[in-house]
Design a protein around this motif. Sequence first.
Motif, short mmCIF file in Angstrom:
data_model
loop_
_atom_site.label_atom_id
_atom_site.label_comp_id
_atom_site.label_asym_id
_atom_site.label_seq_id
_atom_site.Cartn_x
_atom_site.Cartn_y
_atom_site.Cartn_z
N LEU A 106 0.73 -1.43 -0.13
CA LEU A 106 0.14 0.14 -0.09
C LEU A 106 0.97 1.24 0.17
CD1 LEU A 106 -2.90 -1.02 2.61
CD2 LEU A 106 -2.97 -0.73 0.08
N LEU A 107 1.77 1.39 0.81
CA LEU A 107 2.61 2.48 0.75
C LEU A 107 3.62 2.58 -0.27
CD1 LEU A 107 4.12 2.43 4.61
CD2 LEU A 107 2.15 3.74 3.61
N THR A 108 4.05 1.48 -0.95
CA THR A 108 4.87 1.50 -2.08
C THR A 108 4.05 2.28 -3.26
OG1 THR A 108 6.19 -0.19 -1.46
CG2 THR A 108 6.11 0.17 -3.88
N ASP A 109 2.53 1.66 -3.36
CA ASP A 109 1.76 2.22 -4.45
C ASP A 109 1.32 3.58 -4.58
OD1 ASP A 109 1.89 -0.72 -5.36
OD2 ASP A 109 -0.12 -1.00 -4.60
N ALA A 110 1.22 4.10 -3.21
CA ALA A 110 0.86 5.49 -2.95
C ALA A 110 1.91 6.41 -3.01
CB ALA A 110 0.01 5.70 -1.66
N LEU A 111 2.94 6.04 -2.30
CA LEU A 111 4.18 7.13 -2.02
C LEU A 111 5.43 6.80 -2.86
CD1 LEU A 111 3.12 7.45 1.74
CD2 LEU A 111 2.73 8.74 0.11
N LYS A 112 5.50 5.83 -3.54
CA LYS A 112 6.79 5.50 -4.26
C LYS A 112 7.91 5.77 -3.72
CE LYS A 112 4.10 4.96 -8.13
NZ LYS A 112 2.51 4.58 -7.41
N PRO A 113 8.20 5.10 -2.61
CA PRO A 113 9.41 5.25 -1.67
C PRO A 113 10.65 4.98 -2.29
CG PRO A 113 8.25 3.76 -0.59
CD PRO A 113 7.33 4.05 -1.89
N GLU A 114 11.86 5.75 -1.92
CA GLU A 114 13.00 5.28 -2.09
C GLU A 114 13.43 4.09 -1.34
OE1 GLU A 114 15.88 8.62 -2.24
OE2 GLU A 114 14.31 9.75 -3.62
N VAL A 115 12.98 4.44 0.18
CA VAL A 115 13.38 3.63 1.27
C VAL A 115 12.17 3.17 1.94
CG1 VAL A 115 14.63 3.21 3.30
CG2 VAL A 115 15.78 4.71 1.51
N LEU A 116 12.04 2.31 2.31
CA LEU A 116 10.91 1.65 3.02
C LEU A 116 11.15 0.34 3.87
CD1 LEU A 116 7.83 1.79 3.97
CD2 LEU A 116 7.47 0.34 1.88
N GLU A 117 11.21 0.45 5.24
CA GLU A 117 11.67 -0.44 6.25
C GLU A 117 10.30 -0.61 7.10
OE1 GLU A 117 14.24 -0.18 9.94
OE2 GLU A 117 15.40 -0.78 8.42
N SER B 215 10.25 9.27 0.75
CA SER B 215 9.74 9.54 -0.30
C SER B 215 9.67 10.84 -0.67
CB SER B 215 8.21 9.06 -0.04
OG SER B 215 7.33 9.71 -1.28
N GLU B 216 9.81 11.24 -1.98
CA GLU B 216 9.71 12.38 -2.76
C GLU B 216 8.19 13.29 -2.18
OE1 GLU B 216 11.20 15.71 -4.47
OE2 GLU B 216 12.22 13.65 -4.55
N ALA C 269 9.04 9.44 8.84
CA ALA C 269 8.92 9.97 7.49
C ALA C 269 9.69 11.12 7.00
CB ALA C 269 7.36 10.13 7.16
N LEU C 270 10.47 10.62 6.09
CA LEU C 270 11.57 11.78 5.49
C LEU C 270 11.58 11.83 4.06
CD1 LEU C 270 14.62 9.97 7.26
CD2 LEU C 270 13.31 11.99 8.02
N SER C 271 11.92 13.23 3.47
CA SER C 271 12.01 13.23 2.38
C SER C 271 13.58 13.09 1.97
CB SER C 271 11.70 14.92 2.00
OG SER C 271 12.76 15.81 2.57
N PRO C 272 13.72 12.76 0.57
CA PRO C 272 15.32 12.47 0.13
C PRO C 272 16.12 13.41 0.45
CG PRO C 272 13.70 12.13 -1.56
CD PRO C 272 12.69 12.66 -0.67
N SER C 273 15.88 14.73 0.60
CA SER C 273 16.80 15.61 1.11
C SER C 273 17.28 15.57 2.69
CB SER C 273 16.36 17.07 0.79
OG SER C 273 15.32 17.50 1.57
N GLU C 274 16.42 14.82 3.27
CA GLU C 274 16.52 14.58 4.91
C GLU C 274 17.24 13.39 5.28
OE1 GLU C 274 12.70 17.26 6.67
OE2 GLU C 274 12.42 15.18 5.83
N LYS C 275 17.34 12.28 4.45
CA LYS C 275 17.76 11.23 4.65
C LYS C 275 19.32 10.90 5.21
CE LYS C 275 18.72 8.86 0.39
NZ LYS C 275 18.60 7.92 -0.61
#
Length: 88
Positions: free
Chosen positions: A9-20, A47-48, A81-87
């Motif tokens: 569900l999270l992958t489909d909705a938010l297209k994350p770069e990282v998901l743990e 996620s962006e 929950a982070l944006s790519p610039s915060e990781k």
Amino acid sequence: MTSQLIKQLLTDALKPEVLEIIDHSAAHAGHAGAQQGGGHYHVTIVSEAFEGKSMVQRHQLIYQALGDLMKQQIHALGINALSPSEKN
């Protein structure tokens, strides 16, 4: 398995770069929410979609993506929950 459904569900909705996803349900076996079938999970997601959003807005996006799963199979959800610039 609930962890796999959360991931989908999270992958489909938010297209994350990282998901743990960490399932802490076993550690809460005697807890009232666990007795009703709800699990305890912690999600780290990059996620962006979170760029420029407040923490509350980010959590709302996650809750929207999970929908009824929050009522039916998840009792507690910790969120990082982070944006790519915060990781980094």
